[in-house]
Design an enzyme around this catalytic site. Structure first.
Site, PDB file in Angstrom:
ATOM      1  N   PHE A 213       0.840  -1.221   0.000  1.00  0.00           N
ATOM      2  CA  PHE A 213       0.000   0.000   0.000  1.00  0.00           C
ATOM      3  C   PHE A 213       0.874   1.271   0.000  1.00  0.00           C
ATOM      4  O   PHE A 213       0.910   2.013  -0.991  1.00  0.00           O
ATOM      5  CB  PHE A 213      -0.919  -0.091   1.229  1.00  0.00           C
ATOM      6  CG  PHE A 213      -1.614   1.171   1.623  1.00  0.00           C
ATOM      7  CD1 PHE A 213      -2.274   1.968   0.687  1.00  0.00           C
ATOM      8  CD2 PHE A 213      -1.651   1.554   2.971  1.00  0.00           C
ATOM      9  CE1 PHE A 213      -2.942   3.123   1.082  1.00  0.00           C
ATOM     10  CE2 PHE A 213      -2.315   2.704   3.368  1.00  0.00           C
ATOM     11  CZ  PHE A 213      -2.947   3.483   2.432  1.00  0.00           C
TER      12      PHE A 213
ATOM     13  N   ILE B 118      13.123 -10.639   2.463  1.00  0.00           N
ATOM     14  CA  ILE B 118      14.146 -10.009   3.310  1.00  0.00           C
ATOM     15  C   ILE B 118      14.609 -10.920   4.450  1.00  0.00           C
ATOM     16  O   ILE B 118      15.614 -10.643   5.096  1.00  0.00           O
ATOM     17  CB  ILE B 118      13.679  -8.637   3.877  1.00  0.00           C
ATOM     18  CG1 ILE B 118      12.390  -8.774   4.699  1.00  0.00           C
ATOM     19  CG2 ILE B 118      13.498  -7.626   2.768  1.00  0.00           C
ATOM     20  CD1 ILE B 118      12.027  -7.506   5.483  1.00  0.00           C
TER      21      ILE B 118
ATOM     22  N   ALA C 109       9.024  -2.936   3.809  1.00  0.00           N
ATOM     23  CA  ALA C 109       8.493  -4.316   3.802  1.00  0.00           C
ATOM     24  C   ALA C 109       8.201  -4.748   5.228  1.00  0.00           C
ATOM     25  O   ALA C 109       9.032  -4.606   6.120  1.00  0.00           O
ATOM     26  CB  ALA C 109       9.517  -5.254   3.171  1.00  0.00           C
TER      27      ALA C 109
ATOM     28  N   THR D 103       5.910   2.823  12.760  1.00  0.00           N
ATOM     29  CA  THR D 103       4.528   3.166  13.076  1.00  0.00           C
ATOM     30  C   THR D 103       4.412   3.835  14.439  1.00  0.00           C
ATOM     31  O   THR D 103       5.255   3.609  15.320  1.00  0.00           O
ATOM     32  CB  THR D 103       3.677   1.877  13.053  1.00  0.00           C
ATOM     33  OG1 THR D 103       2.418   2.120  13.678  1.00  0.00           O
ATOM     34  CG2 THR D 103       4.336   0.741  13.840  1.00  0.00           C
ATOM     35  N   ASP D 104       3.341   4.595  14.626  1.00  0.00           N
ATOM     36  CA  ASP D 104       3.083   5.192  15.949  1.00  0.00           C
ATOM     37  C   ASP D 104       2.674   4.122  16.975  1.00  0.00           C
ATOM     38  O   ASP D 104       2.658   4.394  18.174  1.00  0.00           O
ATOM     39  CB  ASP D 104       2.010   6.289  15.863  1.00  0.00           C
ATOM     40  CG  ASP D 104       0.649   5.801  15.366  1.00  0.00           C
ATOM     41  OD1 ASP D 104       0.531   4.619  14.980  1.00  0.00           O
ATOM     42  OD2 ASP D 104      -0.304   6.612  15.363  1.00  0.00           O
ATOM     43  N   GLU D 105       2.336   2.916  16.490  1.00  0.00           N
ATOM     44  CA  GLU D 105       1.828   1.889  17.421  1.00  0.00           C
ATOM     45  C   GLU D 105       2.893   1.416  18.405  1.00  0.00           C
ATOM     46  O   GLU D 105       2.571   0.832  19.436  1.00  0.00           O
ATOM     47  CB  GLU D 105       1.228   0.714  16.632  1.00  0.00           C
ATOM     48  CG  GLU D 105       0.161   1.195  15.662  1.00  0.00           C
ATOM     49  CD  GLU D 105      -0.716   0.118  15.070  1.00  0.00           C
ATOM     50  OE1 GLU D 105      -0.829  -0.960  15.661  1.00  0.00           O
ATOM     51  OE2 GLU D 105      -1.300   0.374  13.993  1.00  0.00           O
TER      52      GLU D 105
ATOM     53  N   TYR E   6       2.278  -7.222  16.450  1.00  0.00           N
ATOM     54  CA  TYR E   6       2.715  -6.347  15.353  1.00  0.00           C
ATOM     55  C   TYR E   6       3.548  -5.188  15.893  1.00  0.00           C
ATOM     56  O   TYR E   6       4.692  -4.967  15.464  1.00  0.00           O
ATOM     57  CB  TYR E   6       1.505  -5.804  14.577  1.00  0.00           C
ATOM     58  CG  TYR E   6       1.823  -4.608  13.695  1.00  0.00           C
ATOM     59  CD1 TYR E   6       2.703  -4.727  12.615  1.00  0.00           C
ATOM     60  CD2 TYR E   6       1.261  -3.352  13.946  1.00  0.00           C
ATOM     61  CE1 TYR E   6       3.018  -3.627  11.820  1.00  0.00           C
ATOM     62  CE2 TYR E   6       1.562  -2.254  13.147  1.00  0.00           C
ATOM     63  CZ  TYR E   6       2.442  -2.396  12.090  1.00  0.00           C
ATOM     64  OH  TYR E   6       2.749  -1.310  11.300  1.00  0.00           O
TER      65      TYR E   6
ATOM     66  N   ALA F  40       4.954  -4.841  18.759  1.00  0.00           N
ATOM     67  CA  ALA F  40       6.167  -5.307  19.450  1.00  0.00           C
ATOM     68  C   ALA F  40       7.268  -5.609  18.430  1.00  0.00           C
ATOM     69  O   ALA F  40       8.444  -5.306  18.660  1.00  0.00           O
ATOM     70  CB  ALA F  40       5.856  -6.541  20.284  1.00  0.00           C
TER      71      ALA F  40
ATOM     72  N   LYS G 112       7.572  -4.240  15.409  1.00  0.00           N
ATOM     73  CA  LYS G 112       8.049  -2.977  14.835  1.00  0.00           C
ATOM     74  C   LYS G 112       8.938  -2.245  15.844  1.00  0.00           C
ATOM     75  O   LYS G 112       9.957  -1.655  15.482  1.00  0.00           O
ATOM     76  CB  LYS G 112       6.868  -2.085  14.423  1.00  0.00           C
ATOM     77  CG  LYS G 112       6.068  -2.566  13.235  1.00  0.00           C
ATOM     78  CD  LYS G 112       6.828  -2.627  11.928  1.00  0.00           C
ATOM     79  CE  LYS G 112       7.165  -1.281  11.354  1.00  0.00           C
ATOM     80  NZ  LYS G 112       7.741  -1.393   9.982  1.00  0.00           N
TER      81      LYS G 112
ATOM     82  N   ASN H   9      -2.590   5.299   7.844  1.00  0.00           N
ATOM     83  CA  ASN H   9      -2.709   5.830   6.491  1.00  0.00           C
ATOM     84  C   ASN H   9      -4.017   5.370   5.850  1.00  0.00           C
ATOM     85  O   ASN H   9      -4.534   4.316   6.190  1.00  0.00           O
ATOM     86  CB  ASN H   9      -1.585   5.300   5.608  1.00  0.00           C
ATOM     87  CG  ASN H   9      -0.228   5.922   5.889  1.00  0.00           C
ATOM     88  OD1 ASN H   9       0.569   6.101   4.986  1.00  0.00           O
ATOM     89  ND2 ASN H   9       0.056   6.265   7.126  1.00  0.00           N
TER      90      ASN H   9
ATOM     91  N   LYS I 113      -7.780  -3.881   6.244  1.00  0.00           N
ATOM     92  CA  LYS I 113      -7.725  -2.699   7.099  1.00  0.00           C
ATOM     93  C   LYS I 113      -9.088  -2.000   7.081  1.00  0.00           C
ATOM     94  O   LYS I 113      -9.853  -2.134   6.138  1.00  0.00           O
ATOM     95  CB  LYS I 113      -6.626  -1.740   6.623  1.00  0.00           C
ATOM     96  CG  LYS I 113      -5.252  -2.384   6.489  1.00  0.00           C
ATOM     97  CD  LYS I 113      -4.502  -2.461   7.799  1.00  0.00           C
ATOM     98  CE  LYS I 113      -3.284  -3.362   7.769  1.00  0.00           C
ATOM     99  NZ  LYS I 113      -2.268  -3.105   6.797  1.00  0.00           N
ATOM    100  N   LEU I 114      -9.345  -1.231   8.145  1.00  0.00           N
ATOM    101  CA  LEU I 114     -10.708  -0.754   8.402  1.00  0.00           C
ATOM    102  C   LEU I 114     -11.393  -0.077   7.200  1.00  0.00           C
ATOM    103  O   LEU I 114     -12.516  -0.443   6.842  1.00  0.00           O
ATOM    104  CB  LEU I 114     -10.704   0.208   9.604  1.00  0.00           C
ATOM    105  CG  LEU I 114     -12.089   0.730   9.980  1.00  0.00           C
ATOM    106  CD1 LEU I 114     -12.962  -0.383  10.540  1.00  0.00           C
ATOM    107  CD2 LEU I 114     -11.981   1.876  10.988  1.00  0.00           C
TER     108      LEU I 114
END
Ligand code: NAD
Ligand code: TYD
Length: 349
Positions: A11, A60, A82, A130-132, A155, A157, A159, A185, A194-195
């Site tokens: 995306f 990767i 990726a 990500t901000d997460e 996810y 954790a 990142k 995004n 995604k939502l």
């Protein structure tokens, strides 16, 4: 300049590849992608014959392959996107996230370190995060670049772990790195797990709109092409070793966002206003669901002059128009394995 973009068939990656090819006709852009369920070369149809573009199919996680690739092409820059990117999938299959997001990132760092061998003039390793990683906010406050990491999902954790490795390679080996942490995004080419694209797809097909919990979870949303523009700025002008938070100054509770989407969809499809809202169905919550993400994007604004350019209501309308006009894209990505995923994810909620 030879730039390796990883995850360019996904995306955000596809918007970054397109942006770089359009803005920098002297660059050679290599797009390395495994083409998982989320990677799709149809996302890049318009630029695939550009002479400055080369697609490389690869994983990767395969360290030997990555080392060979770097040795062969001697990249000057890496923009690493990726990843396994969906929280719900990370809950069902955390290990896949460790392999790609952690080991994959370390493989890329190692390969860059090996070929650059301490000669860092004009070199850059950019890790897109990500901000997460910052965890969850209450109803007040914003994530800044110095907010402590507190990830809750496999996810986030994975990142967070990859971000730490990137900083460690800077501090230990002097690798010229830069990191950005962006909010949610939205826009064209987003996979309908995604939502927003999931709801667009379901409204079109008059299927239930699964709202997790009470729907009061809050996200900050940024137009994907604005994120790609911010990535361009950070790649070229970001300070070595620094982190930049990227956000849209645009917080929405999920339920309000879904209602806005319902209104736009009814209008675009010529259906009676209110018909899509009837599809809203509250379902079992996501475990470990973060209540709120919100970004303080002052640093990137002050230092690099970045501001989001698209107002959310306009961006959402353009997004709906894009998905409705690209029926074939949606049909292709929702055939086959998507049905199995959807069943597994939503049948017991
Ligand atoms: P995506 O899932 O749409 O795309 C990921 C891409 O990576 C796909 O093309 C996939 O084929 C590729 N890929 C996955 N595993 C791979 C592997 N082992 N080897 C090579 N390629 C592999 O993701 P996205 O939403 O475009 O996100 C891109 C990046 O931006 C991710 O690192 C994500 O963490 C980060 N990010 C995303 C958002 C968001 O809202 N989507 C927000 C902030 C940060
Ligand atoms: P998502 O698009 O998965 O992004 P993220 O979890 O990375 O923020 O989800 C956005 C918000 O929407 C999040 O609070 C979870 C919620 N959500 C639902 O309510 N129903 C759904 O079917 C999905 C996929 C998400």
């Amino acid at each position: 300049m030879k730039i390796l973009i990883t995850g360019g068939a996904g995306f955000i990656g596809s918007h970054v590849v397109r942006g770089f090819l359009n803005n920098y006709p002297t660059y050679k852009i290599f797009n390395l992608d495994k083409l998982t369920y989320a990677g799709n070369l149809e996302n890049l149809k318009d630029i695939e014959s550009n002479v400055n573009y080369k697609f490389i199919l690869g994983d990767i996680v395969d360290g030997a392959f990555i080392n060979d690739l770097f040795t062969k092409h001697q990249f000057d820059g890496v923009i690493h996107l990726a990843a396994e990117s969906h929280v719900d999938r990370s809950i069902s299959n955390p290990l896949e996230f460790v392999f790609t997001n952690v080991i994959g990132t370390v493989n890329l760092l190692n390969a860059a370190k090996n070929i650059w061998n301490g000669n860092h003039e004009g070199k850059r390793f950019y890790h897109v995060s990500t901000d997460e990683v910052y965890g969850s906010l209450g109803t007040e406050g914003l994530f800044t670049e110095s907010t402590s990491y507190d990830p809750h999902s496999p996810y986030s954790a994975s990142k967070a772990s990859s971000d730490h490795f990137v900083r460690a390679y800077h501090d230990t080996y002097g690798l010229p790195v830069v990191i950005s942490n962006c909010s949610n995004n939205y826009g064209s080419f987003q996979f309908p797990e995604k939502l927003i694209p999931l709801c667009i797809h379901n409204i079109k097909n008059e299927k239930a709109l699964p709202v997790y919990g009470d729907g009061k979870y809050t996200r900050d949303w940024l137009w994907v092409a604005d994120h790609a523009r911010a990535i361009d700025l950070v790649f070229h002008q970001g300070k070595n070793g620094d982190t930049y938070n990227i956000g849209g100054f645009n917080e929405w509770q999920n339920i309000d966002l879904i209602k806005e989407l319902c209104r736009i969809m009814d209008q675009k499809l010529g259906r009676e206003i209110g018909s899509a809202e009837k599809l809203i169905t509250f379902v079992k919550d996501r475990p470990g669901h973060d209540l709120r993400y919100a970004i303080d994007a002052t640093k990137i604004n002050k230092e690099l002059g970045f501001m989001p350019s698209v107002k959310f209501e306009e961006g959402l309308e353009k997004t709906v128009e894009w998905y409705l006009a690209n029926d074939e894209w949606m049909n292709n990505v929702t055939s086959g394995n998507y049905k199995k995923y959807y069943e597994g994810q939503y049948s017991n909620r």
